[in-house]
Design an enzyme around this catalytic site. Structure first.
Site, short mmCIF file in Angstrom:
data_model
loop_
_atom_site.label_atom_id
_atom_site.label_comp_id
_atom_site.label_asym_id
_atom_site.label_seq_id
_atom_site.Cartn_x
_atom_site.Cartn_y
_atom_site.Cartn_z
N ASP A 1 -1.43 4.43 7.31
CA ASP A 1 -2.05 3.28 6.82
C ASP A 1 -3.07 2.60 6.57
O ASP A 1 -4.00 1.70 5.23
CB ASP A 1 -1.02 3.34 6.41
CG ASP A 1 0.26 3.47 5.57
OD1 ASP A 1 -0.07 4.66 4.63
OD2 ASP A 1 1.64 3.88 5.25
N ARG B 1 1.61 13.66 -6.73
CA ARG B 1 1.40 14.46 -5.00
C ARG B 1 2.60 15.08 -4.48
O ARG B 1 3.24 14.99 -4.83
CB ARG B 1 1.75 12.86 -3.89
CG ARG B 1 0.77 11.37 -4.58
CD ARG B 1 0.77 10.05 -3.72
NE ARG B 1 1.32 10.27 -2.63
CZ ARG B 1 1.71 9.44 -1.69
NH1 ARG B 1 1.73 7.92 -2.10
NH2 ARG B 1 1.86 9.32 -0.28
N LYS C 1 6.75 -2.83 4.39
CA LYS C 1 7.27 -2.35 3.10
C LYS C 1 7.79 -0.54 3.80
O LYS C 1 9.55 -0.63 2.46
CB LYS C 1 5.94 -1.72 2.41
CG LYS C 1 6.81 -0.56 1.42
CD LYS C 1 5.14 0.04 0.61
CE LYS C 1 3.71 0.60 0.76
NZ LYS C 1 3.51 1.95 1.04
N ARG D 1 -4.79 0.38 -1.23
CA ARG D 1 -5.39 -0.09 1.03
C ARG D 1 -6.89 0.15 -0.10
O ARG D 1 -7.60 -0.53 0.69
CB ARG D 1 -4.69 1.10 1.05
CG ARG D 1 -3.03 -0.10 1.68
CD ARG D 1 -2.90 1.06 3.05
NE ARG D 1 -1.45 1.01 2.93
CZ ARG D 1 -0.18 -0.01 2.78
NH1 ARG D 1 -0.90 -1.52 3.08
NH2 ARG D 1 0.67 -0.32 2.96
N GLN E 1 7.94 10.07 6.29
CA GLN E 1 8.84 10.29 5.38
C GLN E 1 9.46 11.78 5.37
O GLN E 1 10.43 11.56 4.92
CB GLN E 1 7.70 10.42 4.03
CG GLN E 1 7.24 9.21 3.50
CD GLN E 1 5.98 9.02 2.27
OE1 GLN E 1 5.82 9.60 1.74
NE2 GLN E 1 5.34 7.57 2.38
N GLY F 1 5.93 6.27 -2.78
CA GLY F 1 5.99 8.04 -2.33
C GLY F 1 7.47 7.90 -1.60
O GLY F 1 7.83 8.85 -1.41
C1 S3P Z 1 5.84 6.09 5.07
C2 S3P Z 1 5.52 6.60 6.28
C3 S3P Z 1 3.72 7.50 5.85
C4 S3P Z 1 3.01 6.46 5.10
C5 S3P Z 1 3.89 5.86 3.87
C6 S3P Z 1 5.13 4.90 4.64
C7 S3P Z 1 7.18 5.57 5.60
O1 S3P Z 1 3.41 8.66 5.24
O2 S3P Z 1 1.62 6.75 5.03
O3 S3P Z 1 2.87 4.52 3.51
O4 S3P Z 1 8.04 4.61 5.24
O5 S3P Z 1 7.96 6.38 5.40
P1 S3P Z 1 3.88 9.77 5.49
O6 S3P Z 1 4.91 10.21 6.13
O7 S3P Z 1 3.12 10.88 4.17
O8 S3P Z 1 2.89 9.87 6.86
#
Ligand code: S3P
Length: 752
Positions: free
Chosen positions: A626, A433, A332, A703, A480, A405
């Site tokens: 995750d 969120r 993803k 999940r 993220q 997110g």
């Molecule tokens: C992700 C970062 C993670 C993860 C999310 C995907 C990404 O989140 O939990 O499913 O693709 O950068 P966080 O950056 O909030 O830890």
């Protein structure tokens, strides 16, 4: 009396479908005062009285206007001027406190008519337009539900009396409609595209076919497509003639756009250009689904799926085996980034293994909204026609990213650097969120971003701001946030540096490098210099280790299991789950290790071995962030206690995952104790059943739903999981793969 409606006498001028339905809706919703009507057709009035919709009526306005507090003009657009002129002659004397409104489908022409009739725009005249209708006409077709959950647009002016506007709002609210306001010109442009043009096309298509010799044959064999496309050609001809005369210019402009589109398609058909056809159909098909989801404010694919199947519940039988060789869908995180960087690159980025899940499709759709041509996805293949760093176009409305997110946070950075304004919205879960974690550092860079209360979505990003690189010490380990700032940094003056408190996934850095952009790293800090460019490069998306996790844990807890998961991404910043399972004693091996497009992959081979409870090393937490819902199920089957700390981030994922998992474990009777930043889970050990069955609420978190699905392998009874449609956000085809390896489960539609 209908809530909020203070009128004591309502007059509806023109008793056709629209006027009649208004009367019917007011009656059905409890309006007890007199409703009168004026219509040139005495039969329509008689029918209205007979149907119990109006109390009295007449063909002459003077006989019914006396004492009216609200007059609704529901006559064809071109009749409006003469009706208004008659009204102007009597209204001040007969009904001094009156408020007047109309229902016409065009507003500029009706405004002109009002100016001609009254000599000015009266302060008590509020023009309006209920966006509802039917191909039927006449009062006999009146429908009390016609306006329920439909939109009504009002176009009040600066000097319209606010009380008059409030009263017209109350009128429509009483019918169950949603009332919006916009100005006259915008209304006419919007309606030309969304209503007038489709009607024109339907009239024209049916007329063209009906003139052809074989018309009887054609109509006899016409299939659903013809019926769906042409239903509105049965609409009232006089009304539509008037609309096209009244909204001439806006209709012609939308017709020009349409003709250009048809000409492009014609050329594609003529030359047999299948790619061009596919690109158009694909864009249209996704736009259509997206449109549906916008209207319903539910997530993109989950909404589509719900439309077909209703809300999803899983029923998972206890027991089952876990054997075979499978490949789970694409990663993803990498899928999101492949579209983002592909869109900003120069050249065409060919993506293989793209995750066709709701989240990454939302990203893909958002770029289409910003003018990027994207072909596919077709069996995981996507071609992104990059527009360069400054080639994105302003989307015509908010960008809706559903449950994703990652999309919202990465977009925030990328869009802060654009010349245009954008609004980012999401589904109910995403709207809860925190976005301050990206908005705050972006503001330090010079971005202007408004959030809702508490730093929640929607995000309004004001474009055209000069960004400056910053040096940012991240308060939480978040890929993220890091990625968001690096993307903003591409547009910033100077260097953007991000220090992370613990290593987080580095897909953004790797892919930027693969696209020819220099990203530096020293210890816990990475940085880049703004102002460079990206060059398209092929991307091979490995299978998502986060999706593979559900099957790794399934095999790890089920005696007799032997499973191979092919081509899984084993980026060192993602392999916390492998490390943790191995620490727990899992028999898990990496085979066939190699690299694809800058990312390491391997086949993961796992066989059953008894697990033991462990203290999860804190440094593994961001690397498995995750994977904890599934790992908690592993812990529930291990011998002894598994202890997790330093995982407060789990509380701000698609759900509060610590709480949601604790609640579910509680239902199954698994002993645990919840902490603010973690949990202790006491495992059952042994080979038999580990816990009971029961009914779990996944809270719409993909999940959580998948974790409790695999839990059933060691339950004594069936596990029923509610609200599972969002599994499609990250793992389309989960059910089929689960069945293929040996679980027994079915999907059901939840009664809402
Ligand atoms: C992700 C970062 C993670 C993860 C999310 C995907 C990404 O989140 O939990 O499913 O693709 O950068 P966080 O950056 O909030 O830890």
């Amino acid at each position: 009396m209908a809530v909020g409606l203070r009128e004591s006498r309502i007059l509806i001028v023109g008793l056709g479908l629209i006027g009649g339905s208004l009367a019917a809706a007011l009656r059905a919703n409890g309006f007890r005062g007199p409703i009168l009507s004026c219509d040139p057709d005495a039969d329509e009035i008689a029918r209205g009285i007979e149907m119990g919709l109006i109390d009295r009526g007449d063909t002459r306005l003077e006989s019914v206007v006396e004492g009216a507090t609200l007059v609704v003009l529901a006559v064809p657009v071109l009749a409006m001027e003469s009706v208004m002129a008659q009204l102007a002659g009597v209204i001040d004397r007969a009904a001094p406190d009156v408020v007047i409104t109309d229902v016409g489908s065009t507003k500029a022409a009706i405004r002109e008519a009002a100016l001609a009739a009254f000599g000015r725009m009266p302060a008590n005249l509020v023009l309006g337009h209920p966006i509802a209708g039917s191909e039927k006409s006449g009062v006999a077709a009146a429908d009390a539900g016609l306006y329920a959950r439909h939109k009504v647009i009002l176009t009040p002016e600066a000097d319209t009396d606010p009380d008059a506007t409030a009263r017209v709002r109350a009128l429509w609210a009483a019918t169950g409609a949603e009332v919006l306001e916009m100005d006259v010109a915008r209304h006419d442009q919007v309606l030309a595209r969304t209503s007038h043009l489709p009607h024109l096309l339907a009239f024209s298509l049916v007329d063209t076919l009906a003139r052809q010799d074989e018309r009887l044959e054609i109509f006899r064999y016409a299939a659903g497509g013809f019926r769906d496309f042409t239903r509105i050609a049965g609409s009232d001809p006089v009304m539509w003639r008037d609309i096209f005369i009244a909204n001439r210019d806006a209709v012609l402009a939308s017709l020009d756009d349409f003709e250009a589109g048809v000409a492009r398609l014609r050329r594609a058909v003529e030359c047999g250009d299948g790619d061009a056809m596919l690109a158009t159909f694909d864009r249209a098909s996704h736009a259509r689904h997206y449109f549906e989801s916008l209207l319903n404010q539910t997530s993109y694919q989950a909404e589509y799926q719900m439309q077909q199947h209703g809300k999803l519940r899983y029923r998972v039988s206890p027991g089952g085996g876990v054997t075979g060789r499978i490949r789970v869908p694409g990663d993803k995180s990498i899928s999101h980034r492949s579209i983002m960087l592909g869109a900003l690159a120069e050249g065409v980025t060919e993506v293989k293994g793209f995750l066709e899940g709701e989240d990454s499709l939302a990203t893909l759709q958002a770029f289409r909204e910003m003018g990027v041509a994207i072909e596919g996805p077709q069996q995981g293949r996507v071609s992104v026609h990059g527009v360069g760093m400054h080639g994105l176009k302003a989307p015509s409305g908010p960008l809706y990213v559903g449950n994703a997110g990652t999309a919202m946070r990465l977009f925030a950075g990328l869009l802060a650097g654009q010349a245009f304004d954008t609004e980012l919205t999401g589904d109910a879960s995403l709207t809860r969120r925190p976005m301050g974690r990206v908005a705050d550092p972006l503001r330090q860079m010079g971005a202007e971003i408004d959030t809702a209360e508490g730093g929640r979505p929607p995000l309004h990003i004001h474009g055209g701001k000069a960004l400056e690189g910053i040096s940012y010490d991240m308060p939480m380990a978040s890929a993220q946030v890091k990625s968001c700032l690096l993307l903003a940094g591409l547009y910033a003056q100077g260097e953007t540096r991000v220090r992370e408190p613990a290593p987080t996934r580095d897909h953004t850095e790797r892919m930027l490098t693969g696209f020819g952009y220099r990203v530096h790293r020293e210890g816990d800090t990475c940085w880049l210099e703004g102002g460079g460019k990206l060059t398209a490069a092929p991307i091979d998306v490995p299978s998502d280790i986060s999706s593979a996790t559900f099957f790794l844990v399934a095999a790890a807890i089920t005696p007799g299991s032997d499973l191979i998961l092919e081509h899984v991404g084993i980026n060192p910043t993602r392999i916390g789950v492998i490390n943790i399972l191995q620490l727990m004693g899992a028999d898990l091996r990496l085979e066939n290790e190699h690299e694809v497009g800058g990312e390491p992959v391997a086949d993961l081979h796992i066989r059953y071995a008894p697990l033991k409870g462990i203290e999860i090393p804190v440094d593994q937490v961001p690397l498995a962030i995750d994977e904890f819902p599934a790992l908690f199920i592993a812990a529930a089957n291990a011998e002894g206690t598994t202890r997790l700390r330093g995982a407060g981030e789990l509380r701000v994922k698609e759900s509060d995952r610590l709480q949601a998992m604790a609640d579910g474990l509680g239902v199954l009777g698994v002993e645990h104790s919840l902490r603010e930043d973690g949990i202790d889970i006491v495992g059952s050990g042994g080979k038999g059943v580990s816990y009971a069955g029961g009914r779990i609420d996944s809270l719409g978190d993909h999940r959580i739903a998948m974790a409790f699905t695999i839990a059933a392998l060691r339950a004594s009874e069936e596990i029923v999981i509610d609200d599972c449609a969002n599994v499609a956000t990250s793992f389309p085809g989960f059910i089929d793969l689960a069945r293929r390896v040996g679980l027994s489960l079915e999907e059901q539609q939840e009664a809402s």
